[in-house]
Design a protein around this motif. Sequence first.
Motif, PDB file in Angstrom:
ATOM      1  N   ARG A  67       8.044   0.081   2.263  1.00 35.47           N
ATOM      2  CA  ARG A  67       7.909   1.317   3.056  1.00 35.47           C
ATOM      3  C   ARG A  67       6.843   1.183   4.137  1.00 35.47           C
ATOM      4  NH1 ARG A  67       6.094   5.856   0.718  1.00 35.47           N
ATOM      5  NH2 ARG A  67       4.861   4.792  -0.902  1.00 35.47           N
ATOM      6  N   PHE A  68       5.760   0.485   3.828  1.00 35.41           N
ATOM      7  CA  PHE A  68       4.642   0.350   4.766  1.00 35.41           C
ATOM      8  C   PHE A  68       4.626  -1.061   5.339  1.00 35.41           C
ATOM      9  CE2 PHE A  68       1.551   3.692   2.769  1.00 35.41           C
ATOM     10  CZ  PHE A  68       2.568   4.637   2.797  1.00 35.41           C
ATOM     11  N   THR A  69       4.204  -1.176   6.581  1.00 30.15           N
ATOM     12  CA  THR A  69       4.080  -2.476   7.228  1.00 30.15           C
ATOM     13  C   THR A  69       2.748  -2.555   7.955  1.00 30.15           C
ATOM     14  OG1 THR A  69       6.479  -2.597   7.575  1.00 30.15           O
ATOM     15  CG2 THR A  69       5.094  -4.104   8.846  1.00 30.15           C
ATOM     16  N   ASN A  74      -3.160  -7.945  18.659  1.00 33.30           N
ATOM     17  CA  ASN A  74      -4.314  -8.723  19.122  1.00 33.30           C
ATOM     18  C   ASN A  74      -4.735  -8.352  20.540  1.00 33.30           C
ATOM     19  OD1 ASN A  74      -4.659 -10.267  16.751  1.00 33.30           O
ATOM     20  ND2 ASN A  74      -2.997 -11.628  17.354  1.00 33.30           N
ATOM     21  N   ALA A  75      -3.778  -8.026  21.363  1.00 37.91           N
ATOM     22  CA  ALA A  75      -4.109  -7.703  22.750  1.00 37.91           C
ATOM     23  C   ALA A  75      -5.017  -6.492  22.848  1.00 37.91           C
ATOM     24  CB  ALA A  75      -2.826  -7.462  23.535  1.00 37.91           C
ATOM     25  N   ASN A  76      -4.845  -5.572  21.899  1.00 40.80           N
ATOM     26  CA  ASN A  76      -5.631  -4.340  21.934  1.00 40.80           C
ATOM     27  C   ASN A  76      -6.647  -4.251  20.804  1.00 40.80           C
ATOM     28  OD1 ASN A  76      -4.341  -2.861  24.215  1.00 40.80           O
ATOM     29  ND2 ASN A  76      -2.516  -3.128  22.927  1.00 40.80           N
ATOM     30  N   ASN A  77      -6.815  -5.355  20.067  1.00 38.84           N
ATOM     31  CA  ASN A  77      -7.769  -5.376  18.943  1.00 38.84           C
ATOM     32  C   ASN A  77      -7.564  -4.190  18.024  1.00 38.84           C
ATOM     33  OD1 ASN A  77      -9.115  -7.764  19.709  1.00 38.84           O
ATOM     34  ND2 ASN A  77     -10.347  -6.627  21.172  1.00 38.84           N
ATOM     35  N   THR A  78      -6.328  -4.028  17.588  1.00 38.61           N
ATOM     36  CA  THR A  78      -5.978  -2.878  16.769  1.00 38.61           C
ATOM     37  C   THR A  78      -5.213  -3.324  15.536  1.00 38.61           C
ATOM     38  OG1 THR A  78      -5.856  -1.463  18.729  1.00 38.61           O
ATOM     39  CG2 THR A  78      -4.773  -0.672  16.739  1.00 38.61           C
ATOM     40  N   LEU A  79      -5.559  -2.741  14.410  1.00 34.64           N
ATOM     41  CA  LEU A  79      -4.819  -2.927  13.171  1.00 34.64           C
ATOM     42  C   LEU A  79      -3.919  -1.714  12.984  1.00 34.64           C
ATOM     43  CD1 LEU A  79      -4.545  -4.686  10.543  1.00 34.64           C
ATOM     44  CD2 LEU A  79      -6.174  -3.059   9.512  1.00 34.64           C
ATOM     45  N   LEU A  80      -2.659  -1.963  12.659  1.00 33.29           N
ATOM     46  CA  LEU A  80      -1.684  -0.886  12.525  1.00 33.29           C
ATOM     47  C   LEU A  80      -1.153  -0.799  11.107  1.00 33.29           C
ATOM     48  CD1 LEU A  80       0.326  -1.729  15.769  1.00 33.29           C
ATOM     49  CD2 LEU A  80      -1.438   0.008  15.520  1.00 33.29           C
ATOM     50  N   LEU A  81      -0.749   0.392  10.727  1.00 30.85           N
ATOM     51  CA  LEU A  81      -0.055   0.587   9.463  1.00 30.85           C
ATOM     52  C   LEU A  81       1.111   1.533   9.722  1.00 30.85           C
ATOM     53  CD1 LEU A  81      -0.065  -0.114   6.412  1.00 30.85           C
ATOM     54  CD2 LEU A  81      -1.195   2.096   6.060  1.00 30.85           C
ATOM     55  N   GLN A  82       2.301   0.975   9.737  1.00 31.87           N
ATOM     56  CA  GLN A  82       3.507   1.786   9.882  1.00 31.87           C
ATOM     57  C   GLN A  82       3.919   2.270   8.503  1.00 31.87           C
ATOM     58  OE1 GLN A  82       5.189   2.748  12.737  1.00 31.87           O
ATOM     59  NE2 GLN A  82       6.393   4.011  11.331  1.00 31.87           N
ATOM     60  N   MET A  83       3.965   3.568   8.335  1.00 34.70           N
ATOM     61  CA  MET A  83       4.290   4.159   7.045  1.00 34.70           C
ATOM     62  C   MET A  83       5.603   4.912   7.171  1.00 34.70           C
ATOM     63  SD  MET A  83       0.532   5.522   5.850  1.00 34.70           S
ATOM     64  CE  MET A  83       0.500   6.848   7.048  1.00 34.70           C
ATOM     65  N   ASN A  84       6.622   4.399   6.526  1.00 33.72           N
ATOM     66  CA  ASN A  84       7.933   5.025   6.529  1.00 33.72           C
ATOM     67  C   ASN A  84       8.250   5.589   5.145  1.00 33.72           C
ATOM     68  OD1 ASN A  84       8.317   4.121   9.207  1.00 33.72           O
ATOM     69  ND2 ASN A  84       9.225   2.205   8.511  1.00 33.72           N
ATOM     70  N   GLY A  85       9.136   6.546   5.113  1.00 32.44           N
ATOM     71  CA  GLY A  85       9.536   7.104   3.829  1.00 32.44           C
ATOM     72  C   GLY A  85       8.376   7.652   3.033  1.00 32.44           C
ATOM     73  N   LEU A  86       7.531   8.435   3.688  1.00 32.16           N
ATOM     74  CA  LEU A  86       6.339   8.954   2.994  1.00 32.16           C
ATOM     75  C   LEU A  86       6.724   9.835   1.820  1.00 32.16           C
ATOM     76  CD1 LEU A  86       4.155   9.475   6.120  1.00 32.16           C
ATOM     77  CD2 LEU A  86       3.480   8.151   4.112  1.00 32.16           C
ATOM     78  N   LYS A  87       5.974   9.683   0.759  1.00 29.17           N
ATOM     79  CA  LYS A  87       6.259  10.374  -0.502  1.00 29.17           C
ATOM     80  C   LYS A  87       5.131  11.344  -0.831  1.00 29.17           C
ATOM     81  CE  LYS A  87       8.769   6.452  -2.523  1.00 29.17           C
ATOM     82  NZ  LYS A  87       8.837   5.520  -3.684  1.00 29.17           N
ATOM     83  N   PRO A  88       5.392  12.278  -1.719  1.00 24.79           N
ATOM     84  CA  PRO A  88       4.341  13.230  -2.118  1.00 24.79           C
ATOM     85  C   PRO A  88       3.116  12.561  -2.735  1.00 24.79           C
ATOM     86  CG  PRO A  88       6.486  14.051  -2.741  1.00 24.79           C
ATOM     87  CD  PRO A  88       6.705  12.643  -2.259  1.00 24.79           C
ATOM     88  N   GLU A  89       3.255  11.335  -3.230  1.00 27.76           N
ATOM     89  CA  GLU A  89       2.106  10.635  -3.825  1.00 27.76           C
ATOM     90  C   GLU A  89       1.295   9.831  -2.811  1.00 27.76           C
ATOM     91  OE1 GLU A  89       5.312  10.332  -4.760  1.00 27.76           O
ATOM     92  OE2 GLU A  89       5.825   8.251  -5.288  1.00 27.76           O
ATOM     93  N   ASP A  90       1.703   9.846  -1.540  1.00 28.66           N
ATOM     94  CA  ASP A  90       0.987   9.094  -0.514  1.00 28.66           C
ATOM     95  C   ASP A  90      -0.197   9.820   0.135  1.00 28.66           C
ATOM     96  OD1 ASP A  90       4.111   7.711   0.585  1.00 28.66           O
ATOM     97  OD2 ASP A  90       2.557   6.732  -0.622  1.00 28.66           O
ATOM     98  N   PRO A  91      -0.311  11.132   0.059  1.00 36.04           N
ATOM     99  CA  PRO A  91      -1.421  11.802   0.737  1.00 36.04           C
ATOM    100  C   PRO A  91      -2.777  11.309   0.268  1.00 36.04           C
ATOM    101  CG  PRO A  91       0.226  13.395   0.075  1.00 36.04           C
ATOM    102  CD  PRO A  91       0.614  12.085  -0.532  1.00 36.04           C
TER     103      PRO A  91
END
Length: 126
Positions: A67-69, A74-91
């Motif tokens: 679900r998460f990636t 690197n170009a923007n010195n940013t770490l990303l977390l793509q969160m798909n299919g969020l569930k009630p236990e993810d908050p």
Amino acid sequence: QVQLVESGGGLVEPGRSLRLSCALSGLIYDYYAIGWFRRAPGKEREAVSCLSTRDGRTSYADSVKGRFTISRDNANNTLLLQMNGLKPEDPAVYYCATVRSRAPCVVISVHEYHYWGQGTQVTVSS
């Protein structure tokens, strides 16, 4: 001076997506473990996902696999977390963190991370 600043949290309905960003600065050495962690109310901080800058390998908690990636812009010195299919236990409050290390990030415990962002709130509710 290492600094991490998270953004992208918010309120979404179950099943929807969010993308978290962590702006990184001050990472002057070659190898780091960088990761995403979360703390829900009344619970301990837990690892969500991590990335080793040495070889790009990633690791995920079982609860978010598929679900998460995690990725690094690197170009923007940013770490990303793509969160798909969020569930009630993810908050939770989601944090990014980093530590200088040559070791695979999967073997580094949450307590070994030196630098932390201030966190961003993720809420999942209908």
